[in-house]
Design a protein around this motif. Structure first.
Motif, PDB file in Angstrom:
ATOM      1  N   ILE A   1       0.838  -1.207   0.000  1.00  0.00           N
ATOM      2  CA  ILE A   1       0.000   0.000   0.000  1.00  0.00           C
ATOM      3  C   ILE A   1       0.868   1.250   0.000  1.00  0.00           C
ATOM      4  CG2 ILE A   1      -1.689   1.342   1.313  1.00  0.00           C
ATOM      5  CD1 ILE A   1      -2.854  -1.291   2.315  1.00  0.00           C
ATOM      6  N   SER A   2       1.938   1.218   0.786  1.00  0.00           N
ATOM      7  CA  SER A   2       2.845   2.359   0.871  1.00  0.00           C
ATOM      8  C   SER A   2       3.400   2.734  -0.497  1.00  0.00           C
ATOM      9  CB  SER A   2       3.998   2.034   1.827  1.00  0.00           C
ATOM     10  OG  SER A   2       5.071   2.925   1.648  1.00  0.00           O
ATOM     11  N   GLN A   3       3.908   1.738  -1.231  1.00  0.00           N
ATOM     12  CA  GLN A   3       4.503   2.041  -2.522  1.00  0.00           C
ATOM     13  C   GLN A   3       3.446   2.348  -3.573  1.00  0.00           C
ATOM     14  OE1 GLN A   3       7.181   3.029  -3.094  1.00  0.00           O
ATOM     15  NE2 GLN A   3       7.566   2.872  -5.279  1.00  0.00           N
ATOM     16  N   PHE A   4       2.301   1.713  -3.475  1.00  0.00           N
ATOM     17  CA  PHE A   4       1.197   2.032  -4.389  1.00  0.00           C
ATOM     18  C   PHE A   4       0.837   3.511  -4.257  1.00  0.00           C
ATOM     19  CE2 PHE A   4      -3.227   2.410  -5.662  1.00  0.00           C
ATOM     20  CZ  PHE A   4      -3.292   1.653  -6.821  1.00  0.00           C
ATOM     21  N   LEU A   5       0.715   3.988  -3.021  1.00  0.00           N
ATOM     22  CA  LEU A   5       0.363   5.388  -2.784  1.00  0.00           C
ATOM     23  C   LEU A   5       1.487   6.333  -3.196  1.00  0.00           C
ATOM     24  CD1 LEU A   5      -1.435   5.172   0.676  1.00  0.00           C
ATOM     25  CD2 LEU A   5      -2.470   5.753  -1.524  1.00  0.00           C
ATOM     26  N   GLY A   6       2.735   5.924  -2.942  1.00  0.00           N
ATOM     27  CA  GLY A   6       3.861   6.758  -3.333  1.00  0.00           C
ATOM     28  C   GLY A   6       3.926   6.951  -4.833  1.00  0.00           C
ATOM     29  N   PHE A   7       3.720   5.859  -5.562  1.00  0.00           N
ATOM     30  CA  PHE A   7       3.744   5.942  -7.018  1.00  0.00           C
ATOM     31  C   PHE A   7       2.508   6.664  -7.534  1.00  0.00           C
ATOM     32  CE2 PHE A   7       5.687   3.646 -10.769  1.00  0.00           C
ATOM     33  CZ  PHE A   7       6.913   4.231 -10.562  1.00  0.00           C
ATOM     34  N   LEU A   8       1.385   6.467  -6.848  1.00  0.00           N
ATOM     35  CA  LEU A   8       0.161   7.200  -7.189  1.00  0.00           C
ATOM     36  C   LEU A   8       0.408   8.704  -7.093  1.00  0.00           C
ATOM     37  CD1 LEU A   8      -3.427   6.462  -5.905  1.00  0.00           C
ATOM     38  CD2 LEU A   8      -2.469   8.731  -5.629  1.00  0.00           C
ATOM     39  N   LEU A   9       1.070   9.134  -6.014  1.00  0.00           N
ATOM     40  CA  LEU A   9       1.348  10.555  -5.818  1.00  0.00           C
ATOM     41  C   LEU A   9       2.244  11.101  -6.920  1.00  0.00           C
ATOM     42  CD1 LEU A   9       1.259  13.144  -4.133  1.00  0.00           C
ATOM     43  CD2 LEU A   9       3.094  12.218  -2.721  1.00  0.00           C
ATOM     44  N   ASP A  10       3.249  10.333  -7.304  1.00  0.00           N
ATOM     45  CA  ASP A  10       4.139  10.734  -8.394  1.00  0.00           C
ATOM     46  C   ASP A  10       3.335  10.970  -9.673  1.00  0.00           C
ATOM     47  OD1 ASP A  10       6.240  11.159 -10.117  1.00  0.00           O
ATOM     48  OD2 ASP A  10       6.965   9.103 -10.087  1.00  0.00           O
ATOM     49  N   ALA A  11       2.487  10.006 -10.024  1.00  0.00           N
ATOM     50  CA  ALA A  11       1.683  10.113 -11.243  1.00  0.00           C
ATOM     51  C   ALA A  11       0.623  11.203 -11.131  1.00  0.00           C
ATOM     52  CB  ALA A  11       1.010   8.775 -11.543  1.00  0.00           C
TER      53      ALA A  11
ATOM     54  N   GLY B   1      -2.854   6.663 -10.326  1.00  0.00           N
ATOM     55  CA  GLY B   1      -2.696   8.075  -9.995  1.00  0.00           C
ATOM     56  C   GLY B   1      -3.112   8.974 -11.144  1.00  0.00           C
ATOM     57  N   SER B   2      -2.785   8.566 -12.363  1.00  0.00           N
ATOM     58  CA  SER B   2      -3.207   9.331 -13.543  1.00  0.00           C
ATOM     59  C   SER B   2      -4.721   9.321 -13.678  1.00  0.00           C
ATOM     60  CB  SER B   2      -2.568   8.733 -14.804  1.00  0.00           C
ATOM     61  OG  SER B   2      -1.173   8.862 -14.756  1.00  0.00           O
ATOM     62  N   MET B   3      -5.303   8.156 -13.429  1.00  0.00           N
ATOM     63  CA  MET B   3      -6.760   8.043 -13.484  1.00  0.00           C
ATOM     64  C   MET B   3      -7.411   8.936 -12.436  1.00  0.00           C
ATOM     65  SD  MET B   3      -9.091   4.664 -12.759  1.00  0.00           S
ATOM     66  CE  MET B   3      -8.576   4.640 -11.043  1.00  0.00           C
ATOM     67  N   LEU B   4      -6.848   8.928 -11.228  1.00  0.00           N
ATOM     68  CA  LEU B   4      -7.393   9.751 -10.150  1.00  0.00           C
ATOM     69  C   LEU B   4      -7.298  11.232 -10.493  1.00  0.00           C
ATOM     70  CD1 LEU B   4      -8.599   9.750  -7.298  1.00  0.00           C
ATOM     71  CD2 LEU B   4      -6.261   9.842  -6.395  1.00  0.00           C
ATOM     72  N   THR B   5      -6.183  11.638 -11.088  1.00  0.00           N
ATOM     73  CA  THR B   5      -6.020  13.029 -11.505  1.00  0.00           C
ATOM     74  C   THR B   5      -7.113  13.422 -12.489  1.00  0.00           C
ATOM     75  OG1 THR B   5      -3.634  12.809 -11.298  1.00  0.00           O
ATOM     76  CG2 THR B   5      -4.436  14.710 -12.505  1.00  0.00           C
ATOM     77  N   ALA B   6      -7.317  12.565 -13.484  1.00  0.00           N
ATOM     78  CA  ALA B   6      -8.328  12.865 -14.494  1.00  0.00           C
ATOM     79  C   ALA B   6      -9.723  12.961 -13.877  1.00  0.00           C
ATOM     80  CB  ALA B   6      -8.303  11.795 -15.585  1.00  0.00           C
ATOM     81  N   ALA B   7     -10.015  12.076 -12.918  1.00  0.00           N
ATOM     82  CA  ALA B   7     -11.317  12.103 -12.252  1.00  0.00           C
ATOM     83  C   ALA B   7     -11.486  13.374 -11.420  1.00  0.00           C
ATOM     84  CB  ALA B   7     -11.465  10.868 -11.364  1.00  0.00           C
TER      85      ALA B   7
ATOM     86  N   TYR C   1      -6.303  25.222  -6.091  1.00  0.00           N
ATOM     87  CA  TYR C   1      -6.929  24.215  -5.236  1.00  0.00           C
ATOM     88  C   TYR C   1      -6.610  22.815  -5.733  1.00  0.00           C
ATOM     89  CZ  TYR C   1      -9.765  28.337  -4.058  1.00  0.00           C
ATOM     90  OH  TYR C   1     -10.189  29.589  -3.698  1.00  0.00           O
ATOM     91  N   LEU C   2      -6.519  22.680  -7.059  1.00  0.00           N
ATOM     92  CA  LEU C   2      -6.241  21.379  -7.669  1.00  0.00           C
ATOM     93  C   LEU C   2      -4.890  20.838  -7.186  1.00  0.00           C
ATOM     94  CD1 LEU C   2      -7.442  19.391  -9.729  1.00  0.00           C
ATOM     95  CD2 LEU C   2      -6.184  20.596 -11.517  1.00  0.00           C
ATOM     96  N   PHE C   3      -3.893  21.696  -7.142  1.00  0.00           N
ATOM     97  CA  PHE C   3      -2.564  21.252  -6.704  1.00  0.00           C
ATOM     98  C   PHE C   3      -2.506  20.971  -5.205  1.00  0.00           C
ATOM     99  CE2 PHE C   3      -1.224  22.882 -10.822  1.00  0.00           C
ATOM    100  CZ  PHE C   3      -0.343  21.889 -11.217  1.00  0.00           C
ATOM    101  N   LEU C   4      -3.336  21.616  -4.435  1.00  0.00           N
ATOM    102  CA  LEU C   4      -3.363  21.351  -2.993  1.00  0.00           C
ATOM    103  C   LEU C   4      -3.866  19.945  -2.679  1.00  0.00           C
ATOM    104  CD1 LEU C   4      -4.641  24.739  -1.496  1.00  0.00           C
ATOM    105  CD2 LEU C   4      -2.339  23.760  -1.306  1.00  0.00           C
ATOM    106  N   THR C   5      -4.606  19.345  -3.601  1.00  0.00           N
ATOM    107  CA  THR C   5      -5.125  17.994  -3.362  1.00  0.00           C
ATOM    108  C   THR C   5      -4.005  16.951  -3.322  1.00  0.00           C
ATOM    109  OG1 THR C   5      -5.525  17.581  -5.734  1.00  0.00           O
ATOM    110  CG2 THR C   5      -7.342  18.535  -4.464  1.00  0.00           C
ATOM    111  N   THR C   6      -2.802  17.308  -3.789  1.00  0.00           N
ATOM    112  CA  THR C   6      -1.686  16.358  -3.729  1.00  0.00           C
ATOM    113  C   THR C   6      -1.300  16.029  -2.289  1.00  0.00           C
ATOM    114  OG1 THR C   6      -0.058  18.148  -3.850  1.00  0.00           O
ATOM    115  CG2 THR C   6      -0.732  17.136  -5.927  1.00  0.00           C
TER     116      THR C   6
END
Length: 453
Positions: A28-38, A175-181, A202-207
């Motif tokens: 989960i840790s690495q999934f989220l880390g890579f999600l954040l990168d994307a 992460g890319s999918m989440l960004t698009a959503a 506001y969009l960038f604060l969601t990171t």
């Protein structure tokens, strides 16, 4: 048969024999880390037309968009620096310590984009500050996978490594999918004009949201047993990063670098230029429609990575990558023609099918990267080798924002159309397929390699 069973038992003892709470946390840790990168990367690329309005004076929309993409690709070049720094620390101090530092840095620097002044306020200084922030993001992102991929793989039981590799790497597509959503939600709430005026902040604060969750998980994690054993046996290298360039390891490093160069061409043919193709004439789609179609493509990319990673545990890493490279070369131009054709006539179904295929083809091979690169380097230099090997593909692959415009301007403008780059992008993917094929041909099959050695 007996020999195969013996090897299976040998490998079952390499790392944990079954899933534990620590294994789940690591994944989960690495999934989220890579999600954040994307999430950060895709945000820049999908709202490039919006940032072009914020950061530049009025000009050609395609040219301004290219300038935003160029700024991002320029700062991507700093990822190898992050991989070198944090990869070295990951092999010296431990994977867990690295991961806490990198997720803090990545979350904070990405969120700082929200504080940028606009071109109307400070002129070109706005763009300069944007580049500086991107450099910071690149350094921490380069460190994120240097420690994170080995951490996840060293906690994973042998028979699950292919699947978990694809799942972890799929965090990027997710992460890319989440960004698009999230972008779709912002567009429906604020409108494109509101996004250009103030809501982009506001969009960038969601990171900060995935960064905080990942940090909380990482603070509760334990170091991997493989690294703990290295430390207990006093096998920590004095200079793990520099050892990559000494015999007998430097050939391995340069083979990985070649392979990763091709994969970066794969990646950006999807993440950088599919949104560009959908958003510029002769495409007739609105920004909202283009974003919806792209979102579906990122979902397909996620499943493509998971499927590919899983299949490598059966077929083999090298063999599947070689087969995939041949298929990619053959279908590149038809895929992108289908995308451009659907966009030009406003047919959502045709464009969506094309993006789904592109997503699976372009992101599938990335599904084996966490485990393949972990298997290519010894445990005592794994963070350095994986991190810098991964990032080394950027040295040539990271200049995609120059390659495609040059091909467009001097070779394929009449095929692309003056305001779109579909054919040039297809050629970029074909070049990537050739490089991936050569890179894998020169390397060994790694399925069955012990991670503890």
């Amino acid at each position: 048969m007996a020999k195969k069973e013996e090897m299976g038992k040998h490998l079952e003892s390499d790392g944990p024999s079954s899933f534990s709470r620590d294994t789940v946390k690591a994944i989960i840790s690495q999934f989220l880390g890579f999600l954040l990168d994307a999430y950060d990367l895709t945000m820049i690329l999908t709202i490039a037309p919006v940032l072009a309005v914020v950061l530049f004076p009025p000009s050609s929309s395609l040219l301004a968009t290219f300038n935003v993409i160029f700024a991002y690709s320029l700062t991507i070049i700093f990822r190898p620096l992050g991989s070198a720094i944090f990869g070295h620390l990951g092999d010296k101090l431990g994977r867990r310590t690295d991961l806490i530092i990198t997720v803090l840095g990545l979350g904070i620097t990405s969120a700082l984009t929200a504080a940028l002044p606009t071109y109307a306020q400070v002129g070109i200084l706005s763009y300069i500050l944007f580049v500086i922030i991107r450099i910071g993001v690149g350094i921490f992102a380069g460190g994120e996978y240097a420690a994170g991929h080995p951490f996840a793989m060293e906690w994973t039981p042998y028979k699950w490594r292919g699947f978990i590799s694809g799942l972890v790497q799929g965090g990027f597509s997710f992460g890319s999918m989440l960004t698009a959503a999230v972008l779709s939600l912002f567009i429906s709430t604020f409108g494109v004009k509101g996004l250009e005026t103030y809501a982009w902040r506001y969009l960038f604060l969601t990171t900060l949201i995935p960064a905080v969750i990942a940090l909380a998980i990482r603070l509760s994690m334990k170091e991997t047993p493989i690294f703990s054993d290295l430390k207990a046996q006093n096998k920590i290298r004095k200079s793990p990063f520099l050892d990559l360039f000494r015999k007998p390891y430097r050939r391995d490093f340069f083979q990985v670098m070649l392979f990763m160069t091709g994969l970066f061409f794969y990646s950006y043919s999807l993440f950088a230029f599919v949104p560009t193709i959908l958003e510029h004439k002769p495409s007739v789609f609105s920004l909202s429609t283009a974003n919806h179609i792209y979102t579906i493509g990122t979902v397909a990319a996620f499943f493509g990575a998971v499927l590919f990673g899983t299949l490598t545990q059966i077929v083999g890493r090298r063999r599947l990558a070689l087969i995939w490279a041949v298929i990619t070369f053959i279908v590149s131009i038809p895929m992108y023609y289908m995308l451009m054709y659907g966009a030009s006539i406003g047919n959502v179904a045709i464009a969506t099918i094309a993006v789904i295929i592109i997503g699976i083809i372009a992101q599938g091979p990335w599904g084996m990267i966490p485990i393949y690169l972990s298997e290519r380097f010894k445990a005592s230099m794994r963070s350095s080798g994986l991190g810098f090997g991964y990032s080394s593909g950027i040295f040539l692959g990271g200049w995609f924002s120059i390659y495609v415009p040059l091909m467009h301007e001097y070779l394929f403008k009449s095929i692309d159309t003056p305001t779109n780059v579909w054919f040039s992008t297809a050629v970029l993917l074909m070049i990537g397929a050739v490089i991936v094929g050569i890179g894998q041909y020169l390397g060994p099959e790694t399925l069955g390699t012990r991670l503890s050695e």
